[in-house]
Scaffold this motif. Structure first.
Motif, PDB file in Angstrom:
ATOM      1  N   ALA A 188      14.263  52.127  51.852  1.00 48.31           N
ATOM      2  CA  ALA A 188      14.744  51.750  50.522  1.00 48.31           C
ATOM      3  C   ALA A 188      14.942  53.001  49.674  1.00 48.31           C
ATOM      4  N   ALA A 189      15.925  52.945  48.750  1.00 45.35           N
ATOM      5  CA  ALA A 189      16.177  54.077  47.867  1.00 45.35           C
ATOM      6  C   ALA A 189      14.942  54.377  47.024  1.00 45.35           C
ATOM      7  N   MET A 190      14.702  55.658  46.774  1.00 45.48           N
ATOM      8  CA  MET A 190      13.579  56.032  45.920  1.00 45.48           C
ATOM      9  C   MET A 190      13.941  57.285  45.139  1.00 45.48           C
ATOM     10  N   CYS A 191      13.109  57.675  44.199  1.00 44.23           N
ATOM     11  CA  CYS A 191      13.302  58.770  43.253  1.00 44.23           C
ATOM     12  C   CYS A 191      14.254  58.319  42.142  1.00 44.23           C
ATOM     13  N   SER A 192      14.220  59.038  41.028  1.00 48.08           N
ATOM     14  CA  SER A 192      15.017  58.660  39.866  1.00 48.08           C
ATOM     15  C   SER A 192      15.682  59.899  39.266  1.00 48.08           C
ATOM     16  N   PRO A 193      17.002  60.062  39.494  1.00 50.18           N
ATOM     17  CA  PRO A 193      17.881  59.181  40.279  1.00 50.18           C
ATOM     18  C   PRO A 193      17.681  59.402  41.772  1.00 50.18           C
ATOM     19  N   SER A 194      18.225  58.476  42.578  1.00 50.99           N
ATOM     20  CA  SER A 194      18.041  58.550  44.026  1.00 50.99           C
ATOM     21  C   SER A 194      19.133  59.364  44.708  1.00 50.99           C
ATOM     22  N   SER A 195      20.106  59.832  43.936  1.00 56.46           N
ATOM     23  CA  SER A 195      21.183  60.646  44.505  1.00 56.46           C
ATOM     24  C   SER A 195      21.371  61.903  43.660  1.00 56.46           C
ATOM     25  N   GLN A 196      21.530  63.050  44.333  1.00 51.72           N
ATOM     26  CA  GLN A 196      21.738  64.322  43.655  1.00 51.72           C
ATOM     27  C   GLN A 196      22.913  65.046  44.302  1.00 51.72           C
ATOM     28  N   THR A 197      23.700  65.748  43.495  1.00 50.30           N
ATOM     29  CA  THR A 197      24.806  66.549  44.025  1.00 50.30           C
ATOM     30  C   THR A 197      24.799  67.923  43.385  1.00 50.30           C
ATOM     31  N   THR A 198      25.382  68.866  44.103  1.00 50.85           N
ATOM     32  CA  THR A 198      25.614  70.186  43.533  1.00 50.85           C
ATOM     33  C   THR A 198      26.913  70.754  44.080  1.00 50.85           C
ATOM     34  N   SER A 199      27.679  71.386  43.224  1.00 47.82           N
ATOM     35  CA  SER A 199      28.882  72.119  43.639  1.00 47.82           C
ATOM     36  C   SER A 199      28.719  73.598  43.322  1.00 47.82           C
ATOM     37  N   LYS A 200      27.447  74.037  43.194  1.00 46.32           N
ATOM     38  CA  LYS A 200      27.130  75.422  42.876  1.00 46.32           C
ATOM     39  C   LYS A 200      26.316  76.046  44.005  1.00 46.32           C
ATOM     40  N   ASP A 201      26.400  77.374  44.107  1.00 49.88           N
ATOM     41  CA  ASP A 201      25.545  78.073  45.052  1.00 49.88           C
ATOM     42  C   ASP A 201      24.271  78.521  44.345  1.00 49.88           C
ATOM     43  N   ALA A 202      23.422  79.264  45.039  1.00 52.06           N
ATOM     44  CA  ALA A 202      22.122  79.644  44.490  1.00 52.06           C
ATOM     45  C   ALA A 202      22.243  80.588  43.299  1.00 52.06           C
ATOM     46  N   THR A 203      23.422  81.176  43.087  1.00 49.19           N
ATOM     47  CA  THR A 203      23.638  82.064  41.944  1.00 49.19           C
ATOM     48  C   THR A 203      24.406  81.373  40.833  1.00 49.19           C
ATOM     49  N   ALA A 204      24.547  80.042  40.934  1.00 45.82           N
ATOM     50  CA  ALA A 204      25.238  79.217  39.928  1.00 45.82           C
ATOM     51  C   ALA A 204      26.748  79.432  39.922  1.00 45.82           C
ATOM     52  N   MET A 205      27.274  80.017  40.998  1.00 46.58           N
ATOM     53  CA  MET A 205      28.719  80.150  41.163  1.00 46.58           C
ATOM     54  C   MET A 205      29.226  78.968  41.992  1.00 46.58           C
ATOM     55  N   PRO A 206      30.562  78.715  41.989  1.00 43.41           N
ATOM     56  CA  PRO A 206      31.111  77.626  42.809  1.00 43.41           C
ATOM     57  C   PRO A 206      30.684  77.753  44.273  1.00 43.41           C
ATOM     58  N   LEU A 207      30.389  76.614  44.908  1.00 41.33           N
ATOM     59  CA  LEU A 207      29.898  76.588  46.288  1.00 41.33           C
ATOM     60  C   LEU A 207      31.059  76.852  47.240  1.00 41.33           C
ATOM     61  N   LYS A 208      31.253  78.108  47.593  1.00 40.60           N
ATOM     62  CA  LYS A 208      32.395  78.553  48.401  1.00 40.60           C
ATOM     63  C   LYS A 208      31.933  78.869  49.816  1.00 40.60           C
ATOM     64  N   VAL A 209      32.700  78.391  50.803  1.00 36.53           N
ATOM     65  CA  VAL A 209      32.372  78.603  52.214  1.00 36.53           C
ATOM     66  C   VAL A 209      33.344  79.601  52.819  1.00 36.53           C
ATOM     67  N   THR A 210      32.792  80.511  53.636  1.00 42.49           N
ATOM     68  CA  THR A 210      33.592  81.543  54.302  1.00 42.49           C
ATOM     69  C   THR A 210      33.333  81.490  55.801  1.00 42.49           C
ATOM     70  N   ALA A 211      34.373  81.680  56.605  1.00 40.54           N
ATOM     71  CA  ALA A 211      34.240  81.614  58.059  1.00 40.54           C
ATOM     72  C   ALA A 211      33.212  82.611  58.561  1.00 40.54           C
ATOM     73  N   GLY A 212      32.323  82.130  59.414  1.00 41.33           N
ATOM     74  CA  GLY A 212      31.334  83.000  60.037  1.00 41.33           C
ATOM     75  C   GLY A 212      30.194  83.416  59.138  1.00 41.33           C
ATOM     76  N   ALA A 213      30.152  82.911  57.897  1.00 44.17           N
ATOM     77  CA  ALA A 213      29.119  83.325  56.950  1.00 44.17           C
ATOM     78  C   ALA A 213      28.298  82.119  56.499  1.00 44.17           C
ATOM     79  N   THR A 214      27.126  82.399  55.922  1.00 44.00           N
ATOM     80  CA  THR A 214      26.237  81.359  55.416  1.00 44.00           C
ATOM     81  C   THR A 214      26.154  81.441  53.901  1.00 44.00           C
TER      82      THR A 214
END
Length: 513
Positions: free
Chosen positions: A475-501
């Motif tokens: 059953a769903a739990m926590c309040s709210p039960s859904s979280q999203t982020t479009s930022k990386d750990a430095t608060a910049m846009p979550l950008k993906v690059t080939a071969g990188a993490t």
């Protein structure tokens, strides 16, 4: 094909019983099932036939059976067999009924008298769509808003159960085990069940494709349940496996109409074996969720069937070859059942500079959970999302994850160390998403053909979503039960690059009681 996602069904060993036989055992069913007994056919009664399907994408190669030309077979995966034992399937006209409510109708009373053990990775032969026929019965006409499926617990049964001769789990593990898996090496493991599996795995209105199940007086309706096996098995920290079911359902037509096609390289037109193909359906938020998933066969073919009558899906596919070349996601919008898409092109990632990686990108991150000042144990389903724009309208979809991702279900527990900066006292868990490091190709299906648009240029941006649930009940739990982020750990846009993490911003769940 369901999730909290997909999107997401089961069956085998006993013959299909007739409705007349069901009527003769009404008294026994009334005692054993907890739902309303089936009634004699009358002007207010209809008939329902229940089947199950599952296009598996996690079947090990050695478990695949001979498949006809144009069919599908999983070229590789984590499991040879996944056995579950079903003892009841019920439906209710109320969207809010719980497992203690009256009015649940048995849809396959045969299962109450003889629970059926089903291998969810059994691949149908001879081009069949259905994994199993589960049973049929008569029931009052009406619109049935939700369905629940009840499994036999791994314990000494208090009622009917498969015999030791027919129980594949007993043959492998002995004892009172009725749900189990055989991994790719042939080793057997008990498949643990959450409490919900034995009280009723619900398929709510949002997971019934095409709306409520409409049963008409004097007529017959065919209901199919799809069990997304590969999204439903969680490996726990102790090495055990737990079932966290992802089910969908819908009324299907007698001709078992499906969606098919062939995944090919956009440049060479050569088929891509082992490409991941998903059918997706928008949820209440408008985000596409995976409801069915499979791998293409050695000739690049895929085929989903049966599908709910009138349902329209978005078909999303991507691929990662054995040599490490990644293909971007291709999204074909608005595909109705009965469609053969023909060749669906995937675009291989190409290096911007000589010697650059053509491999996928990786998103890693941390999830924390807390209740007040104390840590909380949760399951967290983690998804990677991308968006495309067609005619000024944005569409967000779920990206099929490549192998080596560990985000189908993350356990947040006290045994996992927390990074610096995590909330004091919180429990933590980490995830890894291996995804295309390129923007999606977009296709639109209209008037019997697909129009393909080249991928957008620029940064490859993602959103990470996590949904929290209770490990013991799902059953769903926590309040709210859904979280999203479009930022990386430095608060910049979550950008993906080939071969990188790329490290995503931390997702912190609170109020996880």
């Amino acid at each position: 094909m369901f999730s909290s996602a997909m999107l997401r069904a089961m069956e085998r060993l006993i013959p299909h019983f007739s409705v007349s036989l069901v009527i003769t055992v009404v008294a026994l069913i009334l005692i054993g099932c907890g739902g309303n007994p089936p009634m004699m056919q009358s002007s207010s009664m209809g008939t329902i036939n229940v089947s199950m399907s599952d296009p598996p994408s996690c079947a090990a190669a050695s478990s695949a059976t001979t498949v006809p030309a144009g069919g599908t077979a999983a070229p590789g995966g984590n499991f040879m067999n996944v056995f579950v034992t079903i003892r009841s399937i019920q439906a209710h006209t109320s969207a809010t009924a719980d497992n203690t409510s009256s009015g649940w109708q048995e849809l396959a009373p045969q299962l109450v008298l003889a629970p059926m053990q089903v291998d969810l990775l059994h691949l149908p032969a001879n081009g069949q769509c259905l994994l199993e026929q589960l049973g049929s019965t008569s029931l009052p006409a009406g619109d049935y808003q939700q369905i629940r499926l009840i499994l036999l617990a791994n314990a000494a049964p208090s009622g009917p159960a498969p015999s030791n001769d027919t129980n594949a789990c007993f043959k492998q593990l002995g004892g009172d085990v009725f749900n189990c898996v055989l991994d790719a090496n042939g080793a057997a493991h008990t498949l643990d069940l959450s409490s919900e599996a034995t009280t009723g795995i619900k398929i709510p209105p949002g997971q019934i494709m095409g709306g409520p199940i409409h049963v008409t007086a004097g007529q017959s309706v065919d209901l199919n349940i799809d069990f997304n096996t590969c999204a439903s098995i969680l490996m726990e920290g102790n090495g055990n496996f737990r079932l966290k079911p992802v089910l969908t359902a819908g009324v299907v037509s007698a001709n078992l109409t499906g969606i098919s096609g062939q995944i090919v390289d956009s440049v060479t037109s050569q088929p891509i074996a082992g490409a991941i193909v998903t059918l997706q359906f928008a949820d209440m938020s408008g985000t596409d969720r995976i409801v069915m998933q499979q791998l293409t066969d050695p000739s690049g073919n895929f085929s989903f069937c049966p599908l709910a009558v009138g349902a329209v899906f978005d078909v999303v596919s991507d691929a990662l070859t054995a040599s490490g070349t990644a293909y971007d996601a291709t999204v074909v919008l608005n595909v109705p059942g009965g469609t053969n898409l023909g060749k669906v092109p995937l675009v291989a990632e190409t290096p911007v500079t000589a010697g650059a990686s053509t491999g996928p990108g990786t998103i890693q991150g941390t999830i924390t959970a807390i209740n007040g000042t104390a840590g909380a144990t949760i399951d967290a389903d983690v998804s990677a999302l991308q968006s495309v724009t067609v005619s000024s309208t944005s569409h967000t979809f779920t990206v099929p994850l490549f192998p080596k991702s560990n985000a189908a279900d993350i356990m947040v527990t006290s045994s996992t160390s927390c990074p610096t900066g995590a909330p004091k006292g919180a429990f933590c868990g980490s995830y890894t998403l291996v995804v295309p490091a390129s923007n999606p190709t977009v296709g639109t299906f209209s008037a019997g053909k697909t129009t393909i648009t080249a991928p957008a240029t620029g940064d490859v941006l993602y959103t990470v979503e996590a949904d929290a649930s209770n490990p013991t009940s799902d059953a769903a739990m926590c309040s709210p039960s859904s979280q999203t982020t479009s930022k990386d750990a430095t608060a910049m846009p979550l950008k993906v690059t080939a071969g990188a993490t790329t490290t995503a911003a931390e997702l912190d769940f609170t109020g996880c009681s």
